[in-house]
Write a protein that holds these residues in place. Structure first.
Motif, PDB file in Angstrom:
ATOM      1  N   PRO A 118      83.294 -15.879  43.541  1.00 20.87           N
ATOM      2  CA  PRO A 118      83.771 -15.729  42.157  1.00 20.87           C
ATOM      3  C   PRO A 118      85.272 -15.960  41.986  1.00 20.87           C
ATOM      4  O   PRO A 118      85.691 -16.573  41.011  1.00 20.87           O
ATOM      5  N   GLU A 119      86.085 -15.490  42.919  1.00 20.72           N
ATOM      6  CA  GLU A 119      87.535 -15.672  42.786  1.00 20.72           C
ATOM      7  C   GLU A 119      87.905 -17.154  42.777  1.00 20.72           C
ATOM      8  O   GLU A 119      88.748 -17.594  41.988  1.00 20.72           O
ATOM      9  N   GLN A 120      87.275 -17.952  43.640  1.00 18.14           N
ATOM     10  CA  GLN A 120      87.563 -19.382  43.671  1.00 18.14           C
ATOM     11  C   GLN A 120      86.987 -20.076  42.431  1.00 18.14           C
ATOM     12  O   GLN A 120      87.563 -21.055  41.957  1.00 18.14           O
ATOM     13  N   GLN A 121      85.867 -19.579  41.901  1.00 19.83           N
ATOM     14  CA  GLN A 121      85.338 -20.132  40.656  1.00 19.83           C
ATOM     15  C   GLN A 121      86.351 -19.950  39.532  1.00 19.83           C
ATOM     16  O   GLN A 121      86.553 -20.854  38.708  1.00 19.83           O
ATOM     17  N   GLN A 122      86.997 -18.792  39.502  1.00 22.56           N
ATOM     18  CA  GLN A 122      88.017 -18.527  38.484  1.00 22.56           C
ATOM     19  C   GLN A 122      89.224 -19.441  38.670  1.00 22.56           C
ATOM     20  O   GLN A 122      89.797 -19.920  37.689  1.00 22.56           O
ATOM     21  N   GLN A 123      89.597 -19.703  39.915  1.00 20.78           N
ATOM     22  CA  GLN A 123      90.720 -20.598  40.175  1.00 20.78           C
ATOM     23  C   GLN A 123      90.393 -22.018  39.725  1.00 20.78           C
ATOM     24  O   GLN A 123      91.253 -22.704  39.149  1.00 20.78           O
ATOM     25  N   ILE A 124      89.174 -22.455  39.967  1.00 22.30           N
ATOM     26  CA  ILE A 124      88.748 -23.788  39.529  1.00 22.30           C
ATOM     27  C   ILE A 124      88.813 -23.874  38.008  1.00 22.30           C
ATOM     28  O   ILE A 124      89.342 -24.835  37.447  1.00 22.30           O
ATOM     29  N   ALA A 125      88.293 -22.852  37.335  1.00 24.17           N
ATOM     30  CA  ALA A 125      88.299 -22.834  35.864  1.00 24.17           C
ATOM     31  C   ALA A 125      89.729 -22.833  35.329  1.00 24.17           C
ATOM     32  O   ALA A 125      90.043 -23.545  34.362  1.00 24.17           O
ATOM     33  N   ARG A 126      90.603 -22.057  35.964  1.00 28.01           N
ATOM     34  CA  ARG A 126      91.999 -21.972  35.518  1.00 28.01           C
ATOM     35  C   ARG A 126      92.696 -23.327  35.653  1.00 28.01           C
ATOM     36  O   ARG A 126      93.375 -23.783  34.733  1.00 28.01           O
ATOM     37  N   ILE A 127      92.490 -24.002  36.780  1.00 31.23           N
ATOM     38  CA  ILE A 127      93.121 -25.307  36.986  1.00 31.23           C
ATOM     39  C   ILE A 127      92.587 -26.326  35.988  1.00 31.23           C
ATOM     40  O   ILE A 127      93.357 -27.099  35.413  1.00 31.23           O
ATOM     41  N   CYS A 128      91.287 -26.324  35.761  1.00 32.15           N
ATOM     42  CA  CYS A 128      90.709 -27.251  34.775  1.00 32.15           C
ATOM     43  C   CYS A 128      91.326 -27.004  33.396  1.00 32.15           C
ATOM     44  O   CYS A 128      91.693 -27.949  32.686  1.00 32.15           O
ATOM     45  N   PHE A 184      79.623 -28.834  43.423  1.00 28.35           N
ATOM     46  CA  PHE A 184      80.004 -29.348  42.104  1.00 28.35           C
ATOM     47  C   PHE A 184      80.140 -30.868  42.150  1.00 28.35           C
ATOM     48  O   PHE A 184      81.150 -31.441  41.819  1.00 28.35           O
ATOM     49  N   MET A 185      79.065 -31.502  42.573  1.00 27.77           N
ATOM     50  CA  MET A 185      79.053 -32.954  42.714  1.00 27.77           C
ATOM     51  C   MET A 185      79.290 -33.669  41.378  1.00 27.77           C
ATOM     52  O   MET A 185      79.735 -34.812  41.356  1.00 27.77           O
ATOM     53  N   HIS A 186      79.006 -33.009  40.262  1.00 31.84           N
ATOM     54  CA  HIS A 186      79.134 -33.662  38.956  1.00 31.84           C
ATOM     55  C   HIS A 186      80.233 -33.044  38.103  1.00 31.84           C
ATOM     56  O   HIS A 186      80.254 -33.239  36.888  1.00 31.84           O
ATOM     57  N   LEU A 187      81.148 -32.323  38.737  1.00 33.16           N
ATOM     58  CA  LEU A 187      82.225 -31.670  38.002  1.00 33.16           C
ATOM     59  C   LEU A 187      83.029 -32.666  37.176  1.00 33.16           C
ATOM     60  O   LEU A 187      83.380 -32.405  36.030  1.00 33.16           O
ATOM     61  N   PHE A 188      83.307 -33.828  37.717  1.00 32.19           N
ATOM     62  CA  PHE A 188      84.207 -34.774  37.079  1.00 32.19           C
ATOM     63  C   PHE A 188      83.493 -35.811  36.201  1.00 32.19           C
ATOM     64  O   PHE A 188      84.148 -36.687  35.635  1.00 32.19           O
ATOM     65  N   ASP A 189      82.172 -35.714  36.068  1.00 29.29           N
ATOM     66  CA  ASP A 189      81.420 -36.721  35.322  1.00 29.29           C
ATOM     67  C   ASP A 189      81.891 -36.878  33.879  1.00 29.29           C
ATOM     68  O   ASP A 189      81.998 -38.004  33.379  1.00 29.29           O
ATOM     69  N   ASP A 190      82.166 -35.783  33.183  1.00 29.24           N
ATOM     70  CA  ASP A 190      82.524 -35.842  31.765  1.00 29.24           C
ATOM     71  C   ASP A 190      84.025 -35.711  31.511  1.00 29.24           C
ATOM     72  O   ASP A 190      84.468 -35.723  30.370  1.00 29.24           O
ATOM     73  N   ILE A 191      84.803 -35.570  32.567  1.00 31.62           N
ATOM     74  CA  ILE A 191      86.241 -35.376  32.426  1.00 31.62           C
ATOM     75  C   ILE A 191      86.937 -36.737  32.490  1.00 31.62           C
ATOM     76  O   ILE A 191      86.623 -37.551  33.369  1.00 31.62           O
ATOM     77  N   PRO A 192      87.862 -37.014  31.585  1.00 29.32           N
ATOM     78  CA  PRO A 192      88.595 -38.287  31.644  1.00 29.32           C
ATOM     79  C   PRO A 192      89.257 -38.477  33.010  1.00 29.32           C
ATOM     80  O   PRO A 192      89.725 -37.516  33.625  1.00 29.32           O
ATOM     81  N   TYR A 193      89.308 -39.710  33.464  1.00 35.16           N
ATOM     82  CA  TYR A 193      89.753 -40.019  34.818  1.00 35.16           C
ATOM     83  C   TYR A 193      91.125 -39.426  35.148  1.00 35.16           C
ATOM     84  O   TYR A 193      91.314 -38.827  36.201  1.00 35.16           O
ATOM     85  N   ALA A 194      92.094 -39.588  34.274  1.00 33.75           N
ATOM     86  CA  ALA A 194      93.455 -39.109  34.558  1.00 33.75           C
ATOM     87  C   ALA A 194      93.469 -37.589  34.731  1.00 33.75           C
ATOM     88  O   ALA A 194      94.153 -37.059  35.610  1.00 33.75           O
ATOM     89  N   VAL A 195      92.699 -36.885  33.928  1.00 33.34           N
ATOM     90  CA  VAL A 195      92.618 -35.427  34.023  1.00 33.34           C
ATOM     91  C   VAL A 195      91.871 -35.042  35.301  1.00 33.34           C
ATOM     92  O   VAL A 195      92.298 -34.151  36.043  1.00 33.34           O
ATOM     93  N   ALA A 196      90.762 -35.716  35.563  1.00 34.59           N
ATOM     94  CA  ALA A 196      89.954 -35.427  36.759  1.00 34.59           C
ATOM     95  C   ALA A 196      90.778 -35.649  38.028  1.00 34.59           C
ATOM     96  O   ALA A 196      90.686 -34.869  38.985  1.00 34.59           O
ATOM     97  N   LYS A 197      91.572 -36.689  38.036  1.00 32.85           N
ATOM     98  CA  LYS A 197      92.411 -36.992  39.201  1.00 32.85           C
ATOM     99  C   LYS A 197      93.392 -35.852  39.464  1.00 32.85           C
ATOM    100  O   LYS A 197      93.567 -35.426  40.616  1.00 32.85           O
ATOM    101  N   GLU A 249      94.243 -25.543  32.698  1.00 31.43           N
ATOM    102  CA  GLU A 249      95.662 -25.907  32.700  1.00 31.43           C
ATOM    103  C   GLU A 249      95.869 -27.416  32.604  1.00 31.43           C
ATOM    104  O   GLU A 249      96.880 -27.875  32.066  1.00 31.43           O
ATOM    105  N   GLU A 250      94.909 -28.175  33.100  1.00 33.07           N
ATOM    106  CA  GLU A 250      95.000 -29.633  33.033  1.00 33.07           C
ATOM    107  C   GLU A 250      94.413 -30.195  31.740  1.00 33.07           C
ATOM    108  O   GLU A 250      94.388 -31.405  31.547  1.00 33.07           O
ATOM    109  N   GLY A 251      93.936 -29.306  30.865  1.00 32.57           N
ATOM    110  CA  GLY A 251      93.477 -29.749  29.551  1.00 32.57           C
ATOM    111  C   GLY A 251      91.972 -29.870  29.388  1.00 32.57           C
ATOM    112  O   GLY A 251      91.496 -30.277  28.325  1.00 32.57           O
TER     113      GLY A 251
END
Length: 144
Positions: free
Chosen positions: A114-124, A74-87, A126-128
């Motif tokens: 898949p379980e870790q994909q769900q955790q990534i989605a949940r954290i994203c 996921f090299m580009h996961l944070f490209d479109d996410i605002p910096y404070a949220v991405a951090k 929860e952070e908005g």
């Protein structure tokens, strides 16, 4: 890589089973992996065939031989996410997976189950961040 080669590769470090009496053995990854052990292997790590739960088909290690979709990188996961949220997302993912695992997942060195994909989605979430999570690719494999 053929399925036989994949099972042989896994047999080098995966818990194996040789309980042919188990009613679920033909669909269990541990049993299928055991069938691909090499004759040159002197020692193996196996499920205890004397355990009554194993013989009754109630083995707690049963793992069905169903393929799932692993995300890769996921090299580009944070490209479109605002910096404070991405951090915040990045720090929480590092805390969850460890720094080493986080970078292995991010760089595509280790497929993301898949379980870790769900955790990534949940954290994203929860952070908005409600946008799509962009993975670099996908691969199909068993859920070892």
């Amino acid at each position: 890589m053929t399925i036989e080669e994949r099972f042989r590769q896994q047999s080098l470090h995966y818990l194996q089973c040789f309980v042919n009496e188990c009613p679920r053995h033909e669909t269990c990854l541990h049993w299928l992996t055991g069938q691909h052990s090499g004759v040159e292997d002197y020692a193996l790590t196996t499920i205890n065939p004397m355990n009554p739960d194993v013989r009754a088909g109630e083995c707690k290690y049963y793992r069905q031989n169903v393929k799932v979709q692993y995300a890769v990188g996921f090299m580009h996961l944070f490209d479109d996410i605002p910096y404070a949220v991405a951090k915040n997302i990045k720090q929480r993912l590092i805390n969850l997976f460890t720094r080493t695992r986080f970078y292995q997942y991010r760089n595509g060195e280790r497929p993301i189950p898949p379980e870790q994909q769900q955790q990534i989605a949940r954290i994203c979430q929860e952070e908005g961040w409600t946008g799509d999570i962009q993975y670099d690719g996908w691969q199909e494999d068993f859920l070892w």
